[in-house]
Design a protein around this motif. Structure first.
Motif, PDB file in Angstrom:
ATOM      1  N   MET A   1       0.831  -1.194   0.000  1.00 53.84           N
ATOM      2  CA  MET A   1       0.000   0.000   0.000  1.00 53.84           C
ATOM      3  C   MET A   1       0.869   1.248   0.000  1.00 53.84           C
ATOM      4  O   MET A   1       1.840   1.342   0.749  1.00 53.84           O
ATOM      5  N   GLU A   2       0.509   2.215  -0.849  1.00 54.86           N
ATOM      6  CA  GLU A   2       1.084   3.551  -0.767  1.00 54.86           C
ATOM      7  C   GLU A   2       0.271   4.289   0.289  1.00 54.86           C
ATOM      8  O   GLU A   2      -0.888   4.650   0.058  1.00 54.86           O
ATOM      9  N   VAL A   3       0.865   4.504   1.459  1.00 54.34           N
ATOM     10  CA  VAL A   3       0.111   5.046   2.587  1.00 54.34           C
ATOM     11  C   VAL A   3      -0.443   6.439   2.285  1.00 54.34           C
ATOM     12  O   VAL A   3      -1.539   6.785   2.714  1.00 54.34           O
ATOM     13  N   THR A   4       0.291   7.236   1.535  1.00 59.87           N
ATOM     14  CA  THR A   4      -0.179   8.594   1.242  1.00 59.87           C
ATOM     15  C   THR A   4      -1.478   8.595   0.447  1.00 59.87           C
ATOM     16  O   THR A   4      -2.327   9.456   0.642  1.00 59.87           O
ATOM     17  N   SER A   5      -1.636   7.611  -0.441  1.00 60.80           N
ATOM     18  CA  SER A   5      -2.826   7.560  -1.293  1.00 60.80           C
ATOM     19  C   SER A   5      -3.811   6.469  -0.905  1.00 60.80           C
ATOM     20  O   SER A   5      -4.993   6.539  -1.263  1.00 60.80           O
ATOM     21  N   GLU A 128       6.016   9.246  17.250  1.00 60.44           N
ATOM     22  CA  GLU A 128       4.929   8.810  18.137  1.00 60.44           C
ATOM     23  C   GLU A 128       3.658   9.630  17.928  1.00 60.44           C
ATOM     24  O   GLU A 128       2.641   9.401  18.598  1.00 60.44           O
ATOM     25  N   ASN A 129       3.683  10.561  16.985  1.00 63.42           N
ATOM     26  CA  ASN A 129       2.492  11.364  16.647  1.00 63.42           C
ATOM     27  C   ASN A 129       2.277  11.356  15.138  1.00 63.42           C
ATOM     28  O   ASN A 129       3.230  11.239  14.366  1.00 63.42           O
ATOM     29  N   TRP A 130       1.030  11.476  14.716  1.00 60.25           N
ATOM     30  CA  TRP A 130       0.689  11.425  13.294  1.00 60.25           C
ATOM     31  C   TRP A 130      -0.653  12.092  13.076  1.00 60.25           C
ATOM     32  O   TRP A 130      -1.363  12.448  14.021  1.00 60.25           O
ATOM     33  N   SER A 131      -1.026  12.232  11.803  1.00 59.51           N
ATOM     34  CA  SER A 131      -2.339  12.779  11.454  1.00 59.51           C
ATOM     35  C   SER A 131      -3.335  11.637  11.308  1.00 59.51           C
ATOM     36  O   SER A 131      -3.009  10.604  10.712  1.00 59.51           O
ATOM     37  N   PRO A 132      -4.544  11.777  11.855  1.00 59.02           N
ATOM     38  CA  PRO A 132      -5.552  10.708  11.726  1.00 59.02           C
ATOM     39  C   PRO A 132      -5.835  10.385  10.261  1.00 59.02           C
ATOM     40  O   PRO A 132      -5.822  11.275   9.403  1.00 59.02           O
ATOM     41  N   ARG A 133      -6.100   9.107   9.980  1.00 60.30           N
ATOM     42  CA  ARG A 133      -6.451   8.665   8.634  1.00 60.30           C
ATOM     43  C   ARG A 133      -7.685   7.762   8.693  1.00 60.30           C
ATOM     44  O   ARG A 133      -7.624   6.587   8.336  1.00 60.30           O
ATOM     45  N   PHE A 157     -11.420  -3.457  13.709  1.00 56.40           N
ATOM     46  CA  PHE A 157     -10.071  -3.838  14.093  1.00 56.40           C
ATOM     47  C   PHE A 157      -9.126  -2.637  14.058  1.00 56.40           C
ATOM     48  O   PHE A 157      -8.175  -2.558  14.840  1.00 56.40           O
ATOM     49  N   TYR A 158      -9.386  -1.704  13.131  1.00 55.97           N
ATOM     50  CA  TYR A 158      -8.442  -0.601  12.927  1.00 55.97           C
ATOM     51  C   TYR A 158      -9.066   0.782  13.134  1.00 55.97           C
ATOM     52  O   TYR A 158      -8.400   1.792  12.962  1.00 55.97           O
ATOM     53  N   ARG A 159     -10.323   0.813  13.506  1.00 58.91           N
ATOM     54  CA  ARG A 159     -11.032   2.090  13.649  1.00 58.91           C
ATOM     55  C   ARG A 159     -10.334   3.028  14.625  1.00 58.91           C
ATOM     56  O   ARG A 159     -10.119   4.211  14.342  1.00 58.91           O
ATOM     57  N   LYS A 160      -9.943   2.490  15.769  1.00 60.23           N
ATOM     58  CA  LYS A 160      -9.357   3.335  16.815  1.00 60.23           C
ATOM     59  C   LYS A 160      -8.012   3.911  16.398  1.00 60.23           C
ATOM     60  O   LYS A 160      -7.756   5.109  16.551  1.00 60.23           O
ATOM     61  N   VAL A 161      -7.143   3.063  15.845  1.00 59.17           N
ATOM     62  CA  VAL A 161      -5.820   3.556  15.486  1.00 59.17           C
ATOM     63  C   VAL A 161      -5.876   4.526  14.315  1.00 59.17           C
ATOM     64  O   VAL A 161      -5.139   5.525  14.272  1.00 59.17           O
TER      65      VAL A 161
END
Length: 222
Positions: A1-5, A128-133, A157-161
């Motif tokens: 996966m290209e995380v940016t897109s 340790e910090n990021w923008s929500p996706r 499974f991934y909603r919270k993160v």
């Protein structure tokens, strides 16, 4: 996966050493598949662990939301596969790293910096910090629907993160409540076994030492 897109790409199209390969559910990999994965890796594989009571009650909540199930097959906890994969690394002299998620939650910057060093990657601040996706679909639709149609649109499974913006401390845990939920699901004996394996891994020299690990080591030394 290209995380940016969020676009998915074939493994064959990824130049060696140019990406990060992540696998979430250890039980979904056979021994041959795991051997292939570590064969592709250019850095030591990282195994993330946490208290089996917490990982078990977390999965119980999710499977209940997905399909109303009150328990799950013990193999799907991932602990058996995780232990086998760590032992495979030991048997083949493959360097690996263990990270306890509670150590990471207690000292995000410190554990992250130590982890980067342990796997031979350059130090980078602010990991340790990021923008929500929240719109990123980590599981492919065809894989998600094998468990439930719910995962096609909103994956618990991934909603919270995906909705988070950084690593946060774990809140207060009521262990009596967690253990009662585990017993009601018929998993008490299994969790007791997994806790033994967990403590073995906490004693592994490959564990990244966070503040909690340092306190435990100091207590043992005293």
């Amino acid at each position: 996966m290209e995380v940016t897109s969020g676009e998915r790409v074939a493994l064959a199209d990824v130049p060696r050493g140019s990406g990060l390969l992540m696998k979430e559910m250890s039980f979904q990999l056979s021994e041959a598949q795991f051997a292939q994965l570590v064969g592709l890796a250019t850095a030591p594989p990282i195994f993330v662990i946490c208290d089996p009571r917490l990982s078990t009650t977390s999965r119980l909540r999710i499977v209940r939301e997905l399909n109303g199930a009150q328990t799950f097959p013990p193999f799907e906890s991932g602990w058996q596969s995780l232990r086998e994969q760590v032992e495979l690394c030991r048997a083949r002299d493959i360097p690996y790293v263990l990270v306890d998620s509670d150590d990471l939650r207690a000292d995000p910057a410190g554990v992250t910096a130590t982890l980067m060093s342990a796997v031979g990657l350059p130090s980078v601040g602010g990991l340790e910090n990021w923008s929500p996706r929240p719109g990123l679909q980590l599981v492919s639709p065809e894989v998600g629907e094998l468990m439930s149609d719910v995962r096609k649109g909103d994956d618990p499974f991934y909603r919270k993160v995906l909705g988070s913006s950084g690593i946060q401390p774990r809140g207060e845990v009521c262990w009596e409540r967690e253990e009662a939920a585990i017993a009601a699901a018929g998993l008490a004996d299994d969790v007791a076994k997994w806790r033994h394996w967990y403590e073995e891994m906490r004693a592994d020299p490959a564990l990244i030492a966070g503040r909690r690990a340092e306190r435990e080591n100091n207590a043992d030394a005293g």
